[in-house]
Structures are given as structure tokens and as C-alpha cells.
Enzyme design. Structure first.
Site, PDB file in Angstrom:
ATOM      1  N   HIS A 118       0.875  -1.179   0.000  1.00  0.00           N
ATOM      2  CA  HIS A 118       0.000   0.000   0.000  1.00  0.00           C
ATOM      3  C   HIS A 118       0.913   1.229   0.000  1.00  0.00           C
ATOM      4  O   HIS A 118       2.035   1.172   0.525  1.00  0.00           O
ATOM      5  CB  HIS A 118      -0.845  -0.051   1.283  1.00  0.00           C
ATOM      6  CG  HIS A 118      -1.862   1.025   1.433  1.00  0.00           C
ATOM      7  ND1 HIS A 118      -1.539   2.288   1.874  1.00  0.00           N
ATOM      8  CD2 HIS A 118      -3.199   1.033   1.233  1.00  0.00           C
ATOM      9  CE1 HIS A 118      -2.645   3.023   1.933  1.00  0.00           C
ATOM     10  NE2 HIS A 118      -3.667   2.282   1.545  1.00  0.00           N
ATOM     11  N   ASP A 197       3.454  -3.996   7.835  1.00  0.00           N
ATOM     12  CA  ASP A 197       2.209  -3.240   7.737  1.00  0.00           C
ATOM     13  C   ASP A 197       1.055  -4.197   8.044  1.00  0.00           C
ATOM     14  O   ASP A 197       0.711  -5.047   7.220  1.00  0.00           O
ATOM     15  CB  ASP A 197       2.105  -2.662   6.319  1.00  0.00           C
ATOM     16  CG  ASP A 197       0.769  -1.986   6.059  1.00  0.00           C
ATOM     17  OD1 ASP A 197      -0.128  -2.068   6.914  1.00  0.00           O
ATOM     18  OD2 ASP A 197       0.633  -1.378   4.972  1.00  0.00           O
ATOM     19  N   GLN A 200      -4.233  -4.642   7.216  1.00  0.00           N
ATOM     20  CA  GLN A 200      -5.285  -5.580   6.785  1.00  0.00           C
ATOM     21  C   GLN A 200      -5.226  -6.891   7.551  1.00  0.00           C
ATOM     22  O   GLN A 200      -6.079  -7.759   7.342  1.00  0.00           O
ATOM     23  CB  GLN A 200      -5.154  -5.863   5.273  1.00  0.00           C
ATOM     24  CG  GLN A 200      -5.365  -4.663   4.393  1.00  0.00           C
ATOM     25  CD  GLN A 200      -6.791  -4.109   4.453  1.00  0.00           C
ATOM     26  OE1 GLN A 200      -7.719  -4.764   4.928  1.00  0.00           O
ATOM     27  NE2 GLN A 200      -6.965  -2.887   3.992  1.00  0.00           N
ATOM     28  N   LYS A 223     -10.082   0.179  10.665  1.00  0.00           N
ATOM     29  CA  LYS A 223     -10.358  -1.074   9.936  1.00  0.00           C
ATOM     30  C   LYS A 223     -10.638  -2.218  10.914  1.00  0.00           C
ATOM     31  O   LYS A 223     -11.050  -3.299  10.511  1.00  0.00           O
ATOM     32  CB  LYS A 223      -9.164  -1.437   9.050  1.00  0.00           C
ATOM     33  CG  LYS A 223      -8.871  -0.415   7.956  1.00  0.00           C
ATOM     34  CD  LYS A 223      -7.771  -0.917   7.066  1.00  0.00           C
ATOM     35  CE  LYS A 223      -7.033   0.177   6.344  1.00  0.00           C
ATOM     36  NZ  LYS A 223      -7.797   0.825   5.282  1.00  0.00           N
ATOM     37  N   CYS A 363      -4.798   2.457  -3.617  1.00  0.00           N
ATOM     38  CA  CYS A 363      -3.570   3.006  -3.020  1.00  0.00           C
ATOM     39  C   CYS A 363      -2.417   2.017  -3.150  1.00  0.00           C
ATOM     40  O   CYS A 363      -1.606   1.868  -2.223  1.00  0.00           O
ATOM     41  CB  CYS A 363      -3.774   3.385  -1.556  1.00  0.00           C
ATOM     42  SG  CYS A 363      -4.957   4.697  -1.328  1.00  0.00           S
TER      43      CYS A 363
HETATM   44  N1  PLP Z   1      -1.669  -0.374   4.653  1.00  0.00           N
HETATM   45  C1  PLP Z   1      -2.634  -1.105   4.078  1.00  0.00           C
HETATM   46  C2  PLP Z   1      -2.318  -2.479   3.588  1.00  0.00           C
HETATM   47  C3  PLP Z   1      -3.915  -0.585   3.950  1.00  0.00           C
HETATM   48  O1  PLP Z   1      -4.877  -1.297   3.355  1.00  0.00           O
HETATM   49  C4  PLP Z   1      -4.177   0.731   4.429  1.00  0.00           C
HETATM   50  C5  PLP Z   1      -5.503   1.357   4.266  1.00  0.00           C
HETATM   51  O2  PLP Z   1      -6.211   1.115   3.322  1.00  0.00           O
HETATM   52  C6  PLP Z   1      -3.140   1.440   5.033  1.00  0.00           C
HETATM   53  C7  PLP Z   1      -1.895   0.860   5.138  1.00  0.00           C
HETATM   54  C8  PLP Z   1      -3.359   2.811   5.591  1.00  0.00           C
HETATM   55  O3  PLP Z   1      -4.015   2.697   6.818  1.00  0.00           O
HETATM   56  P1  PLP Z   1      -4.624   3.975   7.595  1.00  0.00           P
HETATM   57  O4  PLP Z   1      -5.902   4.306   6.894  1.00  0.00           O
HETATM   58  O5  PLP Z   1      -4.865   3.470   8.991  1.00  0.00           O
HETATM   59  O6  PLP Z   1      -3.636   5.050   7.563  1.00  0.00           O
END
Ligand code: PLP
Length: 407
Positions: A118, A197, A200, A223, A363
Site C-alpha cells: 500500500h 504493515d 489488513q 479497519k 492506493c
Molecule cells: N496499509 C494497508 C495495507 C492498507 O490497506 C491501508 C488502508 O487502506 C493502510 C496501510 C493505511 O491505513 P490507515 O488508513 O490506517 O492510515
């Protein structure tokens, strides 16, 4: 296959029985327990924590501390002081790049990310590499959507300083073998930090950060059925203590001399200013809610709905899914395309039927380029979804095909 959690627990879903919400990978709906916990904080315990010498402020401090301990327990972090509250997963990852990264990455060093990242776990590292004159390498993916470990190993060496990778891809639903990746990095580049990260993964799988062995793990509250505007970063204590602060100001200082300042202990060193207590309290309530359902069941529920969706889609002419095949280990996220129907058109047609999906690059533009797709449609499942939601999605896709056949 019924939902894992009653729809009645989620006020927004209960208010609109027609709504089919399949965009939980973007953000999840909130159970009443989360809204109630936030309201209770404001109604009974509200004050600025850490500051007042009066009982109400002490109560707010205790509430905030309890929330930290609850979320740390949910994520399998034994030392709650190593869990920092942030504004979201994006901020958690930027914090590592902006502090540890700036202090430790120099010209000629190497930063490795994967092709599945992402933008939140890609751009901060790309920008750090540009700023420092470091090398930025992108590990490709294997056919199942996880990182290609052989290729990854070939990118590890004495100048590798960072290996940043997602736990679960927000596009493919593929689950990376985190412990295996950490072991590879420890063996071939022991000086490198591992940054995972978990945006998800934390909402969908049982996660134990301590057992995974990563140096840093980020996640976002919204989320995880928690509120927007709160996230977490779990870090290794020695690294957090050694690295410079992120924002500076109130609460994060020990002493402020005229010429210089010294820093508070962790976690406060990384939480400048009045904290988001409401966010922490809401996230802790979300952890209670998810743990009561059982994270192993949450995972299995998402996997089964994803499998049902993929099997149904593959019966439609022109449908194509990305990521692990039906039945394989995965999270409840499915990206797909439907013949000549543009994902944005599909999303609009589905919206008219009360079905919310996401369409676009999610994204993750570097991944979309590698998939050869400018955009895909994405359906993602949570505890309040059931097989009728999958059927509504498939019915909408059939209607879109009919519409385009007669256009
Ligand atoms: N990393 C992944 C894999 C995501 O799907 C997302 C959000 O869609 C993010 C990071 C960003 O997260 P946040 O909205 O908490 O900043």
C-alpha cells in the site's frame, strides 16, 4: 453461512437493511459497543490525561492506560509501553521512516519493500531513500501474491537497512509468511529492521506481534471496528528507546532547558500533545468485541466468504480475480475485473442496488502496474457479512453484464 456478528450490533447496518457493505478493507462499520465506550468516556471520565493533579484527570489517565494495555494484549505485545498510539497505520509507518530511518539510513544503504505495498508502506521508504541517496529495491511477488522469498533473499546484504512488507495485501488478500521473512532478514541482513504493515491483518487474523518477531508493526483502528483517527505502532523496546522522537512538544519531554530538551520514557516520548483518548478507548472496545467473536473464527469467516465470492465470480463470463485461488489461505479481500465493464461503472451499478464495493487502484499503484490493470473492483468482508451479501454482489455483477451486453 450466517454472519459472525449480528447485524443488529452495528447501528448503521441495522438502520438500512438493504445496505450491503463490502468495503471493510477501506474502513469497517462500528459496533454499538464501540460507540458506547466512547460516549462513556466523555460522560464519566473526560479530562486531559497526564496533566491534572485532580481525581478526574487521574481517571482519564487510567482509562487511557487501560486502553493501551487492552490493545497491546489484542496484538500479542507483552510490553504495553512498546505500543504507541498514532493517528493511523499510515502515520505509524511514517513514524518509523521519519525517526529510525532518518537516524540510521545513509547514502549507499539499501531499503527493500515488496511489490504488494500500500502507498502507506511504500512512499515513506521511497522518499527516505531519495532524501538519503539510498538504494530503493522492490521485491517481486510469487504467483500466489506473497513476496517471492528467493528474490527477496537476493536483495539482502550488508548495506540493507530496512525490509518493509505487508502482512496481508489490501488488493490480493494474500497473507505473507511474516516469521519466515523475518528469519530470512535476520540471517542475511541482521543490521536491518523489519517493518510490517498490519493494516489488513489486525482486523482479520489472530496477530501476535511478539511471536512474529518483527521490529515494528503498524495497524489502524478504523479497519478493526474501532474509530477513525487512531492507529498503533508496536516497536521493539530497545529501538524505540534509541530512536529520536517524532513530533515534539507537550507530554513527550522530560526537561526543557533553554538550549536543549530531554525526552520522556516510551510510549510518551512518541505521543506529543493531548492524546486521542477517545480513539484509544474506542479501539480497546473494538478489541473486546473482536476477541469475543474469536480471531480464528473471524479469519475463517472472511476466508469462506472470499472463497464463495471467487467461485461465483468465476462462473460469470469475463470475470477474473487476482490473488490466491478459491479455497486457498487468504484474508477476506477479493480484487476482480468483469470483462469490458470498467470497475468504476461496476461500482456505480452495484451502488444503485445498495452494494458498496471499492474500485480503483486501492492506493497500490506499483502493484496495479505489475498486475497490468489500471483499476480493479474490490469486495472485502467483515464479521457482519454473510452469504446473502455475496449473492447480492454476484447478482449485481450479472446485472452489469446484461446491461453491457445490451448497450
Ligand atoms: N496499509 C494497508 C495495507 C492498507 O490497506 C491501508 C488502508 O487502506 C493502510 C496501510 C493505511 O491505513 P490507515 O488508513 O490506517 O492510515
Amino acid at each position: 453461512m450466517s454472519a459472525l456478528a449480528p447485524r443488529a450490533d452495528f447501528p448503521l447496518l441495522a438502520a438500512d437493511p438493504r445496505l450491503v457493505y463490502l468495503d471493510s478493507a477501506a474502513t469497517a462499520q462500528k459496533p454499538r459497543a464501540v460507540l458506547d465506550a466512547i460516549a462513556a468516556f466523555y460522560a464519566h471520565d473526560y479530562a486531559n490525561p497526564h496533566r491534572g493533579a485532580y481525581a478526574l484527570s487521574a481517571r482519564a489517565t487510567a482509562v487511557y492506560r487501560a486502553a493501551r494495555e487492552r490493545v497491546a494484549r489484542f496484538l500479542g505485545a507483552a510490553d504495553a509501553d512498546t505500543l504507541l498510539f498514532t493517528r493511523g497505520c499510515t502515520e505509524s509507518l511514517n513514524l518509523v521512516a521519519g525517526t529510525w530511518g532518518r537516524a540510521n539510513v545513509a547514502a549507499g544503504d539499501r531499503i527493500v519493500v515488496t511489490a504488494a505495498e500500500h502507498h502507506g508502506n511504500f512512499v515513506p521508504w521511497q522518499q527516505l531513500a531519495l532524501e538519503r541517496g539510498a538504494e530503493f529495491r522492490i521485491a517481486p511477488l510469487a504467483a500466489d501474491g506473497t513476496v517471492d522469498r528467493v528474490h527477496l533473499a537476493s536483495l539482502l546484504g550488508p548495506r540493507t537497512k530496512v525490509v518493509a512488507f505487508t502482512h496481508v495485501s489490501n488488493v490480493l488478500g494474500a497473507i505473507n509468511p511474516v516469521e519466515e521473512i523475518v528469519a530470512l532478514v535476520r540471517a542475511a541482513a541482521p543490521q536491518a529492521i523489519t517493518v510490517c504493515d498490519g493494516a489488513q491483518a489486525a482486523p482479520h487474523l489472530p496477530v501476535s506481534v511478539d511471536a512474529l518477531g518483527v521490529d515494528f508493526y503498524g495497524a489502524g483502528g478504523h479497519k478493526m471496528l474501532g474509530p477513525m483517527g487512531v492507529g498503533v505502532l508496536v516497536g521493539r523496546r530497545a529501538l524505540l528507546e534509541a530512536m529520536p522522537p517524532w513530533l515534539t512538544g507537550g507530554d513527550m519531554i522530560e526537561f526543557v532547558h533553554d538550549e536543549r530538551s530531554t525526552w520522556n520514557v516510551i510510549p510518551h516520548k512518541f505521543e506529543a500533545g493531548t492524546p486521542n483518548v477517545e480513539g484509544a478507548v474506542g479501539l480497546a472496545a473494538a478489541c473486546d468485541y473482536l476477541d469475543a467473536l474469536g480471531m480464528a473464527r473471524v479469519h475463517e469467516h472472511g476466508r469462506r466468504l472470499a472463497t464463495l465470492a471467487i467461485e461465483g465470480m468465476l462462473r460469470l463470463p469475463g470475470a477474473r480475480t487476482h490473488g490466491p485461488p478459491a479455497g486457498a489461505e487468504r484474508a477476506g479481500v477479493v480484487s476482480f475485473t468483469l470483462g469490458e465493464v470498467h470497475p468504476h461503472d461496476l461500482s456505480s451499478i452495484l451502488d444503485a442496488k445498495g452494494v458498496c464495493i471499492r474500485a480503483g487502484h486501492h492506493c497500490a499503484q506499483p502493484l496495479m502496474r505489475r498486475l497490468g490493470a489500471g483499476a480493479t473492483a474490490r469486495a472485502s468482508f467483515s464479521v457482519y457479512n454473510d452469504e446473502r451479501d455475496v449473492e447480492a454482489l454476484l447478482a449485481g455483477m450479472r446485472a452489469a453484464l446484461d446491461l453491457f451486453a445490451h448497450a
